[in-house]
Design an enzyme around this catalytic site. Sequence first.
Site, PDB file in Angstrom:
ATOM      1  N   LEU A  22      36.379  47.614  42.415  1.00 23.17           N
ATOM      2  CA  LEU A  22      37.143  48.520  43.279  1.00 23.17           C
ATOM      3  C   LEU A  22      37.657  49.722  42.493  1.00 23.17           C
ATOM      4  O   LEU A  22      37.603  50.861  42.974  1.00 23.17           O
ATOM      5  CB  LEU A  22      38.313  47.753  43.929  1.00 23.17           C
ATOM      6  CG  LEU A  22      39.204  48.565  44.844  1.00 23.17           C
ATOM      7  CD1 LEU A  22      38.404  49.184  45.997  1.00 23.17           C
ATOM      8  CD2 LEU A  22      40.344  47.693  45.397  1.00 23.17           C
ATOM      9  N   THR A  73      39.916  37.346  38.534  1.00 21.07           N
ATOM     10  CA  THR A  73      39.019  37.096  39.670  1.00 21.07           C
ATOM     11  C   THR A  73      37.960  36.011  39.401  1.00 21.07           C
ATOM     12  O   THR A  73      37.054  35.837  40.202  1.00 21.07           O
ATOM     13  CB  THR A  73      38.303  38.403  40.085  1.00 21.07           C
ATOM     14  OG1 THR A  73      37.633  38.941  38.945  1.00 21.07           O
ATOM     15  CG2 THR A  73      39.261  39.424  40.639  1.00 21.07           C
ATOM     16  N   TYR A 136      42.841  30.090  42.333  1.00 19.17           N
ATOM     17  CA  TYR A 136      42.744  31.542  42.529  1.00 19.17           C
ATOM     18  C   TYR A 136      43.456  31.951  43.819  1.00 19.17           C
ATOM     19  O   TYR A 136      44.303  32.851  43.818  1.00 19.17           O
ATOM     20  CB  TYR A 136      41.271  31.960  42.562  1.00 19.17           C
ATOM     21  CG  TYR A 136      41.040  33.381  43.049  1.00 19.17           C
ATOM     22  CD1 TYR A 136      41.316  34.472  42.230  1.00 19.17           C
ATOM     23  CD2 TYR A 136      40.543  33.628  44.333  1.00 19.17           C
ATOM     24  CE1 TYR A 136      41.103  35.774  42.685  1.00 19.17           C
ATOM     25  CE2 TYR A 136      40.324  34.921  44.785  1.00 19.17           C
ATOM     26  CZ  TYR A 136      40.612  35.991  43.961  1.00 19.17           C
ATOM     27  OH  TYR A 136      40.408  37.274  44.414  1.00 19.17           O
TER      28      TYR A 136
END
Length: 296
Positions: A22, A73, A136
């Site tokens: 991103l 991530t 996560y």
Amino acid sequence: MPINKSTDKKLKILVTGANGQLGKELRQLEKSWPQYDFLFLSREDLPIHHFELVRQFFTAEHPDYLINCAAYTAVDKAETEKELAYQINAESVGVLAAICHERHCRFIHISTDYVFDGNGHRPYTESDPCSPQSVYGASKLAGEQLAMQYDPSCIIIRTSWVYSSFGKNFVKTILRLLQEKPALSVVSDQFGSPTYAADLAEAILSLIDTNKWQPGIYNYSNAGNISWYQFALQIAALQHSQVPITGISTDEYPTAARRPAYSVLDKTKVSEVYGLPIKDWKESLARCLSFCTFSA
Ligand SMILES: NC(=O)c1ccc[n+]([C@@H]2O[C@H](COP(=O)([O-])OP(=O)(O)OC[C@H]3O[C@@H](n4cnc5c(N)ncnc54)[C@H](OP(=O)(O)O)[C@@H]3O)[C@@H](O)[C@H]2O)c1
């Protein structure tokens, strides 16, 4: 032109985690948004868990907006690196939020569909109950909660199945496997909506540019409800690949972290409040593939 009234300068947007998918897509857009000053900071430039450094940056730079693209991530690895995942995805996000609140900087934080358990059968709205199934997902949910606690005027954008020509992602993995393997097996019983990171980047800047700041959680992804298997089939079709792809069940592809079986996000709120277009997943995938060359 959007101006910071106290400094008479262009509004400054700070992007953390700028070397991720991103972050890099936001960087690609910099020239199309000349009305803003951007400051892109990679993990090396500004590790968000170094709170003193973060404070120093804010004191020196006085950003008007922070877009936090930094995150832990590695979904499967997080199962055994819980502390690190929480440090980056939760604790550091709380500190960023507190600093933004103190410094009157508008905070945009990115979260995930993995906050849901995936037992739903209709697209998840922002107010549906969360029940993450992985470390996560739980660390990201904790990050959302700390962000809202320390900066109630923040905006959180939940997204899903993010891909780009940058970084590691499903699209690039399938492209590589299509080159390397005689046949592929892909999970066909997990459903969601892919998100081209370039679309998400454009949506975030468009949201800022409306100058209509309405705090809260917003869902954003491309339009579509597909399985990873269908996603892989479309990637192969666009590549004119003849490699056969078979759908398999989640049980046949065990992973350390549990993924939601269904995590389509309802985008009504972001469309209604900000008028953002929700692009079709197939069109966005085609755009990504046509713009980019992928190495095997
Ligand atoms: N990828 C997905 O499918 C997906 C789905 C739903 C939501 N999201 C969320 O969307 C956001 C953007 O994801 P993405 O796909 O762009 O992730 P990404 O490509 O993994 O990028 C994350 C970036 O954060 C950086 N980072 C890690 N720890 C940091 C730290 N302590 N300080 C500063 N930077 C740090 C990483 O640095 P290095 O480059 O050095 O590792 C990496 O550049 C994240 O919040 C993610 O949770 C992603």
